[in-house]
Motif scaffolding. Structure first.
Motif, PDB file in Angstrom:
ATOM      1  N   ALA A   1       0.876  -1.216   0.131  1.00 10.27           N
ATOM      2  CA  ALA A   1      -0.228  -0.004   0.117  1.00 10.27           C
ATOM      3  C   ALA A   1       0.795   1.278  -0.207  1.00 10.27           C
ATOM      4  N   LEU A   2       1.939   1.197   0.858  1.00  7.93           N
ATOM      5  CA  LEU A   2       2.801   2.478   0.790  1.00  7.93           C
ATOM      6  C   LEU A   2       3.535   2.783  -0.497  1.00  7.93           C
ATOM      7  N   SER A   3       4.052   1.262  -1.060  1.00  9.11           N
ATOM      8  CA  SER A   3       4.491   1.691  -2.518  1.00  9.11           C
ATOM      9  C   SER A   3       3.412   2.109  -3.343  1.00  9.11           C
ATOM     10  N   LEU A   4       2.513   1.486  -3.370  1.00 13.42           N
ATOM     11  CA  LEU A   4       1.376   2.168  -4.536  1.00 13.42           C
ATOM     12  C   LEU A   4       1.102   3.679  -4.195  1.00 13.42           C
ATOM     13  N   ALA A   5       1.268   4.016  -2.868  1.00 10.57           N
ATOM     14  CA  ALA A   5       0.713   5.554  -2.523  1.00 10.57           C
ATOM     15  C   ALA A   5       2.007   6.323  -3.143  1.00 10.57           C
TER      16      ALA A   5
ATOM     17  N   LEU B   1      -7.041  -7.790  -3.451  1.00 10.11           N
ATOM     18  CA  LEU B   1      -6.026  -6.694  -4.219  1.00 10.11           C
ATOM     19  C   LEU B   1      -6.926  -5.652  -4.342  1.00 10.11           C
ATOM     20  N   GLN B   2      -8.211  -5.660  -4.659  1.00 10.86           N
ATOM     21  CA  GLN B   2      -9.054  -4.578  -4.940  1.00 10.86           C
ATOM     22  C   GLN B   2      -9.447  -4.084  -3.736  1.00 10.86           C
ATOM     23  N   LEU B   3      -9.694  -4.759  -2.594  1.00 13.05           N
ATOM     24  CA  LEU B   3      -9.979  -3.979  -1.299  1.00 13.05           C
ATOM     25  C   LEU B   3      -8.585  -2.980  -0.790  1.00 13.05           C
ATOM     26  N   LEU B   4      -7.498  -3.634  -1.274  1.00 11.85           N
ATOM     27  CA  LEU B   4      -6.236  -2.853  -0.688  1.00 11.85           C
ATOM     28  C   LEU B   4      -6.289  -1.650  -1.578  1.00 11.85           C
ATOM     29  N   THR B   5      -6.175  -1.806  -3.021  1.00 10.05           N
ATOM     30  CA  THR B   5      -5.780  -0.796  -3.691  1.00 10.05           C
ATOM     31  C   THR B   5      -6.990   0.083  -4.216  1.00 10.05           C
ATOM     32  N   SER B   6      -8.197  -0.147  -4.117  1.00  6.27           N
ATOM     33  CA  SER B   6      -9.176   0.785  -4.574  1.00  6.27           C
ATOM     34  C   SER B   6      -9.288   1.967  -3.790  1.00  6.27           C
ATOM     35  N   PRO B   7      -9.279   1.997  -2.510  1.00  4.67           N
ATOM     36  CA  PRO B   7      -9.411   3.278  -1.597  1.00  4.67           C
ATOM     37  C   PRO B   7      -8.367   4.388  -2.150  1.00  4.67           C
ATOM     38  N   LEU B   8      -6.964   3.481  -2.366  1.00  7.96           N
ATOM     39  CA  LEU B   8      -6.018   4.562  -2.852  1.00  7.96           C
ATOM     40  C   LEU B   8      -5.926   5.084  -4.062  1.00  7.96           C
ATOM     41  N   HIS B   9      -6.513   4.466  -5.010  1.00  7.86           N
ATOM     42  CA  HIS B   9      -6.634   4.747  -6.378  1.00  7.86           C
ATOM     43  C   HIS B   9      -7.896   6.086  -6.425  1.00  7.86           C
ATOM     44  N   THR B  10      -8.988   5.525  -5.669  1.00 11.42           N
ATOM     45  CA  THR B  10     -10.141   6.415  -5.595  1.00 11.42           C
ATOM     46  C   THR B  10      -9.625   7.824  -5.076  1.00 11.42           C
ATOM     47  N   PHE B  11      -8.781   7.764  -4.002  1.00  9.97           N
ATOM     48  CA  PHE B  11      -8.377   9.345  -3.241  1.00  9.97           C
ATOM     49  C   PHE B  11      -7.587   9.846  -4.364  1.00  9.97           C
ATOM     50  N   ALA B  12      -6.665   9.092  -5.018  1.00 13.25           N
ATOM     51  CA  ALA B  12      -5.647   9.671  -6.088  1.00 13.25           C
ATOM     52  C   ALA B  12      -6.530  10.021  -7.239  1.00 13.25           C
ATOM     53  N   LEU B  13      -7.610   9.633  -7.934  1.00 11.09           N
ATOM     54  CA  LEU B  13      -8.390  10.004  -8.862  1.00 11.09           C
ATOM     55  C   LEU B  13      -9.045  11.087  -8.612  1.00 11.09           C
ATOM     56  N   TYR B  14      -9.790  11.203  -7.564  1.00 12.26           N
ATOM     57  CA  TYR B  14     -10.805  12.363  -7.156  1.00 12.26           C
ATOM     58  C   TYR B  14     -10.174  13.537  -6.285  1.00 12.26           C
ATOM     59  N   THR B  15      -8.798  13.572  -5.851  1.00 12.11           N
ATOM     60  CA  THR B  15      -8.175  14.495  -5.601  1.00 12.11           C
ATOM     61  C   THR B  15      -6.752  14.894  -5.667  1.00 12.11           C
ATOM     62  N   ASN B  16      -6.495  15.922  -5.639  1.00 10.18           N
ATOM     63  CA  ASN B  16      -4.911  16.281  -5.984  1.00 10.18           C
ATOM     64  C   ASN B  16      -3.795  16.172  -4.775  1.00 10.18           C
ATOM     65  N   ASP B  17      -4.477  15.886  -3.668  1.00  6.17           N
ATOM     66  CA  ASP B  17      -3.788  15.714  -2.428  1.00  6.17           C
ATOM     67  C   ASP B  17      -2.981  14.310  -2.468  1.00  6.17           C
TER      68      ASP B  17
ATOM     69  N   ARG C   1      -1.750   2.866   5.609  1.00  2.08           N
ATOM     70  CA  ARG C   1      -1.571   1.733   6.998  1.00  2.08           C
ATOM     71  C   ARG C   1      -2.920   1.146   7.648  1.00  2.08           C
ATOM     72  N   ALA C   2      -3.887   2.148   7.481  1.00  5.08           N
ATOM     73  CA  ALA C   2      -5.490   1.932   7.926  1.00  5.08           C
ATOM     74  C   ALA C   2      -5.970   0.975   7.093  1.00  5.08           C
ATOM     75  N   VAL C   3      -6.011   1.238   5.693  1.00  4.25           N
ATOM     76  CA  VAL C   3      -6.488   0.562   4.603  1.00  4.25           C
ATOM     77  C   VAL C   3      -5.799  -0.926   4.902  1.00  4.25           C
TER      78      VAL C   3
END
Length: 188
Positions: A83-87, A150-166, A174-176
């Motif tokens: 998750a940290l690597s994907l982030a 894998l979808q459970l792990l990556t989807s929240p990170l991708h969703t955040f990255a897609l909908y924000t610039n933060d 870590r929480a995910v």
């Protein structure tokens, strides 16, 4: 492959990634990559069967360099590191652009469902290795489906990255990872 061939290939892939970053898939061109890399268009066409293959190789090369398969000795540790690597990948402008490019419909034939599936397979291969190790350590429940996890792990990170610039926050990762671990681990 000789060192010269490997160097030319790396130069072409870097140029293709830069071309994608600037112009996206719809305006990507072999000629643009040739200009950026100072390699001939003929060389590029001989090396890659199609524009699509060059794009896919550039995307996969970058992703493989950024997202590695962790081996921390525990399922929780591996999922957290993944998750940290994907982030880190998504927080990089190139990674965020790639993520957005892969979900936006394109007029180009270069990014089709097969291309997206091939790109996604890289992540599936990583989780398969992590789960194989976890199963050997008897950490993984027997009914776990790797693709769903894998979808459970990556989807929240991708969703955040897609909908924000933060940036995707490491604590969020870590929480995910912790939630996914609780869902799939035999004993937490």
């Amino acid at each position: 492959m000789s060192d010269g061939d490997a160097a030319q290939r790396a130069k072409a892939l870097d140029a293709a990634l830069a071309e994608l970053q600037q112009w996206g898939v719809d305006r990507f061109s072999i000629e643009g990559v040739a200009h950026r890399s100072q390699l001939s268009p003929d060389y590029l066409r001989r090396t890659w069967d199609s524009e699509r293959q060059l794009i896919l190789d550039a995307l996969l090369s970058y992703s493989e360099a950024m997202i590695t398969t962790p081996d921390t000795g525990s399922l929780r540790g591996d999922l957290t590191e993944l998750a940290l690597s994907l982030a880190a990948y998504l927080n990089n402008p190139v990674g965020r652009r790639i993520a957005r490019m892969l979900v936006v419909d394109s007029k180009s034939q270069a990014i089709d469902s097969e291309t997206r599936y091939t790109f996604w397979s890289l992540r599936r291969d990583t989780i398969d290795v992590i789960f194989r190790r976890a199963a050997q350590r008897k950490e993984l429940r027997s009914d776990v489906r790797p693709t769903v996890a894998l979808q459970l792990l990556t989807s929240p990170l991708h969703t955040f990255a897609l909908y924000t610039n933060d940036p995707v926050d490491p604590d969020h990762c870590r929480a995910v990872a912790d939630l996914v671990t609780r869902a799939i681990c035999v004993v937490y």
